[in-house]
Design a protein around this motif. Structure first.
Motif, PDB file in Angstrom:
ATOM      1  N   THR A 164       0.807  -1.229   0.000  1.00  0.00           N
ATOM      2  CA  THR A 164       0.000   0.000   0.000  1.00  0.00           C
ATOM      3  C   THR A 164       0.838   1.276   0.000  1.00  0.00           C
ATOM      4  O   THR A 164       0.286   2.363  -0.192  1.00  0.00           O
ATOM      5  N   SER A 165       2.156   1.162   0.247  1.00  0.00           N
ATOM      6  CA  SER A 165       3.059   2.328   0.331  1.00  0.00           C
ATOM      7  C   SER A 165       2.634   3.291   1.433  1.00  0.00           C
ATOM      8  O   SER A 165       2.878   4.500   1.341  1.00  0.00           O
ATOM      9  N   GLN A 166       2.021   2.768   2.487  1.00  0.00           N
ATOM     10  CA  GLN A 166       1.581   3.576   3.609  1.00  0.00           C
ATOM     11  C   GLN A 166       2.408   3.224   4.843  1.00  0.00           C
ATOM     12  O   GLN A 166       2.829   2.078   5.023  1.00  0.00           O
ATOM     13  N   CYS A 167       2.592   4.227   5.706  1.00  0.00           N
ATOM     14  CA  CYS A 167       3.338   4.035   6.938  1.00  0.00           C
ATOM     15  C   CYS A 167       2.453   3.292   7.947  1.00  0.00           C
ATOM     16  O   CYS A 167       1.372   3.768   8.307  1.00  0.00           O
ATOM     17  N   GLU A 168       2.902   2.127   8.389  1.00  0.00           N
ATOM     18  CA  GLU A 168       2.144   1.334   9.345  1.00  0.00           C
ATOM     19  C   GLU A 168       2.491   1.654  10.784  1.00  0.00           C
ATOM     20  O   GLU A 168       1.635   1.580  11.660  1.00  0.00           O
ATOM     21  N   LEU A 169       3.741   2.008  11.047  1.00  0.00           N
ATOM     22  CA  LEU A 169       4.183   2.148  12.428  1.00  0.00           C
ATOM     23  C   LEU A 169       5.396   3.058  12.486  1.00  0.00           C
ATOM     24  O   LEU A 169       6.218   3.083  11.557  1.00  0.00           O
ATOM     25  N   THR A 170       5.488   3.808  13.566  1.00  0.00           N
ATOM     26  CA  THR A 170       6.655   4.648  13.845  1.00  0.00           C
ATOM     27  C   THR A 170       7.152   4.325  15.244  1.00  0.00           C
ATOM     28  O   THR A 170       6.393   4.422  16.216  1.00  0.00           O
ATOM     29  N   VAL A 171       8.407   3.905  15.333  1.00  0.00           N
ATOM     30  CA  VAL A 171       8.988   3.508  16.618  1.00  0.00           C
ATOM     31  C   VAL A 171      10.280   4.284  16.819  1.00  0.00           C
ATOM     32  O   VAL A 171      10.848   4.864  15.896  1.00  0.00           O
ATOM     33  N   GLY A 172      10.752   4.269  18.063  1.00  0.00           N
ATOM     34  CA  GLY A 172      12.022   4.906  18.380  1.00  0.00           C
ATOM     35  C   GLY A 172      11.859   6.356  18.793  1.00  0.00           C
ATOM     36  O   GLY A 172      10.939   7.061  18.366  1.00  0.00           O
ATOM     37  N   ASN A 173      12.766   6.792  19.627  1.00  0.00           N
ATOM     38  CA  ASN A 173      12.797   8.180  20.091  1.00  0.00           C
ATOM     39  C   ASN A 173      14.202   8.419  20.631  1.00  0.00           C
ATOM     40  O   ASN A 173      14.449   8.306  21.820  1.00  0.00           O
ATOM     41  N   SER A 174      15.131   8.711  19.724  1.00  0.00           N
ATOM     42  CA  SER A 174      16.533   8.791  20.096  1.00  0.00           C
ATOM     43  C   SER A 174      17.149  10.070  19.567  1.00  0.00           C
ATOM     44  O   SER A 174      16.791  10.561  18.481  1.00  0.00           O
ATOM     45  N   ALA A 175      18.092  10.585  20.338  1.00  0.00           N
ATOM     46  CA  ALA A 175      18.822  11.780  19.897  1.00  0.00           C
ATOM     47  C   ALA A 175      19.902  11.436  18.888  1.00  0.00           C
ATOM     48  O   ALA A 175      20.318  12.293  18.105  1.00  0.00           O
ATOM     49  N   GLY A 176      20.390  10.196  18.873  1.00  0.00           N
ATOM     50  CA  GLY A 176      21.402   9.777  17.921  1.00  0.00           C
ATOM     51  C   GLY A 176      20.802   9.251  16.636  1.00  0.00           C
ATOM     52  O   GLY A 176      19.619   8.899  16.562  1.00  0.00           O
ATOM     53  N   ASP A 177      21.626   9.183  15.605  1.00  0.00           N
ATOM     54  CA  ASP A 177      21.180   8.680  14.311  1.00  0.00           C
ATOM     55  C   ASP A 177      21.151   7.152  14.333  1.00  0.00           C
ATOM     56  O   ASP A 177      22.034   6.503  14.897  1.00  0.00           O
ATOM     57  N   PHE A 178      20.147   6.596  13.676  1.00  0.00           N
ATOM     58  CA  PHE A 178      20.093   5.150  13.510  1.00  0.00           C
ATOM     59  C   PHE A 178      21.062   4.749  12.404  1.00  0.00           C
ATOM     60  O   PHE A 178      20.951   5.203  11.264  1.00  0.00           O
ATOM     61  N   THR A 179      22.013   3.892  12.752  1.00  0.00           N
ATOM     62  CA  THR A 179      23.065   3.499  11.815  1.00  0.00           C
ATOM     63  C   THR A 179      22.767   2.183  11.106  1.00  0.00           C
ATOM     64  O   THR A 179      23.293   1.949  10.015  1.00  0.00           O
ATOM     65  N   CYS A 180      21.974   1.314  11.699  1.00  0.00           N
ATOM     66  CA  CYS A 180      21.659   0.021  11.077  1.00  0.00           C
ATOM     67  C   CYS A 180      20.310  -0.456  11.582  1.00  0.00           C
ATOM     68  O   CYS A 180      19.923  -0.181  12.721  1.00  0.00           O
ATOM     69  N   VAL A 181      19.610  -1.169  10.736  1.00  0.00           N
ATOM     70  CA  VAL A 181      18.322  -1.747  11.086  1.00  0.00           C
ATOM     71  C   VAL A 181      18.221  -3.100  10.397  1.00  0.00           C
ATOM     72  O   VAL A 181      18.677  -3.262   9.253  1.00  0.00           O
ATOM     73  N   ASN A 182      17.672  -4.085  11.084  1.00  0.00           N
ATOM     74  CA  ASN A 182      17.557  -5.437  10.543  1.00  0.00           C
ATOM     75  C   ASN A 182      16.111  -5.890  10.687  1.00  0.00           C
ATOM     76  O   ASN A 182      15.617  -6.082  11.796  1.00  0.00           O
ATOM     77  N   LEU A 183      15.460  -6.026   9.557  1.00  0.00           N
ATOM     78  CA  LEU A 183      14.081  -6.508   9.496  1.00  0.00           C
ATOM     79  C   LEU A 183      13.975  -7.844   8.772  1.00  0.00           C
ATOM     80  O   LEU A 183      13.128  -8.662   9.100  1.00  0.00           O
ATOM     81  N   ARG A 184      14.849  -8.071   7.800  1.00  0.00           N
ATOM     82  CA  ARG A 184      14.779  -9.275   6.970  1.00  0.00           C
ATOM     83  C   ARG A 184      15.113 -10.531   7.757  1.00  0.00           C
ATOM     84  O   ARG A 184      14.438 -11.547   7.623  1.00  0.00           O
ATOM     85  N   ASP A 185      16.151 -10.489   8.591  1.00  0.00           N
ATOM     86  CA  ASP A 185      16.609 -11.673   9.316  1.00  0.00           C
ATOM     87  C   ASP A 185      16.067 -11.754  10.733  1.00  0.00           C
ATOM     88  O   ASP A 185      16.438 -12.675  11.468  1.00  0.00           O
ATOM     89  N   SER A 186      15.234 -10.821  11.144  1.00  0.00           N
ATOM     90  CA  SER A 186      14.712 -10.816  12.507  1.00  0.00           C
ATOM     91  C   SER A 186      13.520 -11.760  12.631  1.00  0.00           C
ATOM     92  O   SER A 186      12.898 -12.126  11.624  1.00  0.00           O
ATOM     93  N   PRO A 187      13.181 -12.174  13.850  1.00  0.00           N
ATOM     94  CA  PRO A 187      11.985 -13.014  14.041  1.00  0.00           C
ATOM     95  C   PRO A 187      10.724 -12.261  13.631  1.00  0.00           C
ATOM     96  O   PRO A 187      10.722 -11.030  13.501  1.00  0.00           O
ATOM     97  N   PRO A 188       9.632 -12.978  13.390  1.00  0.00           N
ATOM     98  CA  PRO A 188       8.376 -12.303  13.024  1.00  0.00           C
ATOM     99  C   PRO A 188       7.937 -11.315  14.098  1.00  0.00           C
ATOM    100  O   PRO A 188       8.048 -11.583  15.291  1.00  0.00           O
ATOM    101  N   HIS A 189       7.474 -10.168  13.646  1.00  0.00           N
ATOM    102  CA  HIS A 189       6.935  -9.104  14.498  1.00  0.00           C
ATOM    103  C   HIS A 189       8.013  -8.438  15.362  1.00  0.00           C
ATOM    104  O   HIS A 189       7.676  -7.728  16.313  1.00  0.00           O
ATOM    105  N   LEU A 190       9.293  -8.643  15.038  1.00  0.00           N
ATOM    106  CA  LEU A 190      10.367  -7.980  15.783  1.00  0.00           C
ATOM    107  C   LEU A 190      11.266  -7.228  14.821  1.00  0.00           C
ATOM    108  O   LEU A 190      11.466  -7.634  13.671  1.00  0.00           O
ATOM    109  N   LEU A 191      11.813  -6.125  15.310  1.00  0.00           N
ATOM    110  CA  LEU A 191      12.744  -5.300  14.548  1.00  0.00           C
ATOM    111  C   LEU A 191      13.891  -4.919  15.465  1.00  0.00           C
ATOM    112  O   LEU A 191      13.668  -4.465  16.597  1.00  0.00           O
ATOM    113  N   VAL A 192      15.123  -5.107  15.012  1.00  0.00           N
ATOM    114  CA  VAL A 192      16.309  -4.775  15.797  1.00  0.00           C
ATOM    115  C   VAL A 192      17.098  -3.708  15.061  1.00  0.00           C
ATOM    116  O   VAL A 192      17.198  -3.733  13.833  1.00  0.00           O
ATOM    117  N   CYS A 193      17.637  -2.749  15.809  1.00  0.00           N
ATOM    118  CA  CYS A 193      18.333  -1.624  15.196  1.00  0.00           C
ATOM    119  C   CYS A 193      19.471  -1.181  16.097  1.00  0.00           C
ATOM    120  O   CYS A 193      19.492  -1.457  17.305  1.00  0.00           O
TER     121      CYS A 193
END
Length: 628
Positions: free
Chosen positions: A446-475
């Motif tokens: 749908t090209s729509q934003c489903e969820l917004t997570v995180g609240n950090s003063a630093g920049d996110f340098t890496c995110v892993n969604l492909r190899d993570s367990p279902p319904h989990l996101l690691v960054c």
């Protein structure tokens, strides 16, 4: 009035008890089955069951005349607890007495049966008992009972096997355990005839998995360093399905098969042309069937990991290649040079063709091929504040599909799964008042934003969604923390203070998190308790981490490709190991009781002046030390 009713009830009760006639001595003798020597005793014993049935019909009143409390009392006195027990007992008695009754009904003396015939009859009787499966107060066919047992897990099947003999046979059916073995991820694609006992196979697989998990936690296994001294400085590393590919500043590309430990020297295009000086390798990627490498001069080579070492496809960009990605499950390649993006894939006959060629307004920062798209590859491209979706069916007159765009909020990292895309967004200016940097999860359909997570003063340098367990996101973030988010609720599952120079790469499964930092530290974390299990340190930042159930591949890649100042008299400064970079392969499937399989860093002795002896107890426990 009440006393009269009680007396009437007692009189009625005594009359009903007096109606039961006493069995004679002859009936008792027939009951116990004592046969006399004359032929009349045979007829007397055979007709005993008819006498008993007639006597019971005469003594027992009908349902119309008999009070309800009398039937209940007789049932309790006889020990009948449920209709199921009565039916099972009657069926067993009927089957056991069937051959005896046939022999007694004959006038002549029964002949002596053959032993094989008795065994055959017993076998048929056992088959009849198995085919009729008792379920509470009914008996079901074997196939229907097996269908019911399909909904049970391994724990419930083990409990059902303890109920009765028929349920034990049903609960240990190979069809049930073959299904459980496939559902838990063991022996994928195996047929039911591949194993004689799938219950034992599942038990062995689970024991092996528990042993490997224990080795992960205790850091017990073997380690290998994948080195190529003539390659000079390490530039990029990729791994997939036991294959590890590396590119060097010398222009060489090396491929290792860690399952059989075969080393392949892939022939590059510039080496075939004998070009000097050889261009640096900028990016390498590998999957199960295809390996690719991109160079500083814009050349891209593609090899087959199955057929040979010569390139099967090659093309040229006009500028330096900034990004390359290969689909993990299909031979689809995407590369970017400046604002140009190109997608190549083989056609139906196996010939590689250019599927898409797009020019974006700004310089491309990275590309990722969406997994699970076999016929028409889908590519995610990010450049500055924009994220695009490029379909291989794209035409030149069409505009690229924009997935995300916010002015003044650049994209720092991206990862994709078959149905979602996770974007690390950097907030600038007025955006910092909205809670800082965030990760937005988009739906690719749908090209729509489903969820917004995180609240950090630093920049996110890496995110892993492909190899993570279902319904989990690691960054990972520059604020030195590793975070795991639940995509169902948007809440943070765990937050770990990991690396003091920022997190460079991260991956997680259902129970652990492995992270790498800019200081060269690889850390393994227990997700449930949020504690560090162990860590390993090497020079240079960790740029690549990939693990499966039993192996771990890490790569420390130097930022400086042309080091200076190591030695004044040495022209080739890359000969020093500390400037080359390092690839480590950990295998935790080894036997923990073998001394040779303990990591070298865990085998420090007491005589060394310097050494890391964190897990020295694994090799030299204090309780077995003996004095001189």
């Amino acid at each position: 009035m009440d006393e009269d009713e009680l007396l009437a009830f007692r009189e009625r009760w005594k009359q009903e008890l007096k109606k039961n006639p006493k069995t004679s001595g002859k009936d008792k003798e027939g009951y116990f089955g004592h046969l006399s020597k004359d032929s009349s005793s045979v007829h007397q014993s055979t007709s005993f069951w008819e006498k008993q049935s007639n006597a019971s019909q005469q003594t027992q009143p009908t349902a119309k005349d008999q009070p309800e409390y009398v039937s209940i009392a007789e049932g309790l006195l006889d020990g009948r607890s449920s209709p199921l027990l009565d039916r099972i007992e009657q069926e067993r008695t009927r089957r056991k007495r069937a051959p005896d009754s046939d022999a007694l009904n004959t006038d002549t003396r029964p002949k002596k049966e053959n032993k094989c015939q008795k065994l055959l009859e017993q076998f048929l009787q056992d088959l009849n008992e198995v085919n009729d499966i008792p379920f509470f107060d009914v008996e079901l066919p074997y196939e229907l009972a097996l269908k019911i047992f399909h909904f049970l897990g391994r724990t419930d099947l083990g409990r059902c096997a303890q109920v009765s003999k028929s349920w034990k046979v049903l609960a240990e059916d190979e069809v049930l355990w073959h299904r459980l073995c496939l559902e838990e991820g063991y022996n994928n694609g195996a047929s039911i005839s591949d194993s004689p006992c799938w219950k034992s196979t599942l038990r062995d697989c689970r024991n092996t998995e528990n042993g490997v998990k224990s080795n992960w936690k205790n850091r017990v296994g073997s380690i290998r360093h994948l080195q190529y001294e003539l390659g000079k400085v390490l530039c990029d590393v990729s791994s997939c399905a036991g294959l590890v590919i590396a590119g060097y500043t010398s222009g060489d590309v090396r491929l290792w098969d860690t399952l059989h430990w075969d080393k392949s020297y892939l022939h590059t295009t510039h080496s075939i042309r004998d070009e000097t000086p050889a261009p640096y390798v900028s990016h390498v990627r590998v999957n199960k069937t295809v390996a690719t490498a991109a160079y500083e001069n814009g050349c891209v080579d593609v090899w087959s990991t199955e057929t040979g070492l010569e390139p099967i496809h090659q093309y040229q960009h006009l500028r330096r290649v900034h990004a390359v990605d290969l689909s993990p499950d299909s031979p689809a390649l995407a590369s970017a040079s400046g604002p140009d993006v190109r997608v190549d894939a083989p056609d139906e006959k196996g010939y590689w063709r250019s599927r898409c060629l797009v020019q974006l307004p700004t310089t491309v920062d990275g590309v990722l091929v969406v997994p699970g798209r076999w016929d028409f590859p889908l590519v995610t491209v990010w450049a500055g504040e924009s994220v695009y979706l490029l379909d291989s069916k794209w035409k030149e007159e069409q505009e690229p599909r924009i997935l995300h765009y916010v002015y003044g909020h650049p994209v720092t990292c991206v990862d994709v799964s078959p149905c979602r895309a996770a974007l690390g967004i950097k907030s600038c200016g007025w955006g910092m008042n909205d809670g800082g940097n965030k990760i937005q999860v988009y739906s690719l359909e749908t090209s729509q934003c489903e969820l917004t997570v995180g609240n950090s003063a630093g920049d996110f340098t890496c995110v892993n969604l492909r190899d993570s367990p279902p319904h989990l996101l690691v960054c990972g973030n520059k604020d030195r923390r590793v975070r795991v988010f639940d995509l169902r609720t948007g809440s943070s599952v765990v937050s770990l203070y990991a690396h003091h120079m920022g997190v460079t790469t991260v991956q997680a499964d259902d129970w652990k998190v492995v992270s790498g930092g800019g200081e060269g530290l690889v850390s393994v974390w227990e997700m449930r308790i949020g504690a560090k299990l162990w860590e390993m340190h090497n020079r240079h930042p960790v740029r690549h981490i990939r693990f499966n159930s039993s192996t771990l591949v890490t790569a420390n890649i130097p930022d400086e490709k042309n080091p200076r100042g190591a030695c004044i008299t040495d022209d080739d400064l890359t000969a020093h190991r500390r400037y080359r970079g390092l690839i480590c392969h950990y295998d935790f499937s080894m036997d923990s009781s073998t001394q040779d399989h303990i990591l070298p860093i865990c085998r420090s002795n007491y005589t060394e002046s310097s050494g890391y002896s964190y897990n020295i107890g694994l090799a030299m426990p204090y309780d077995i030390l003996k004095g001189p």
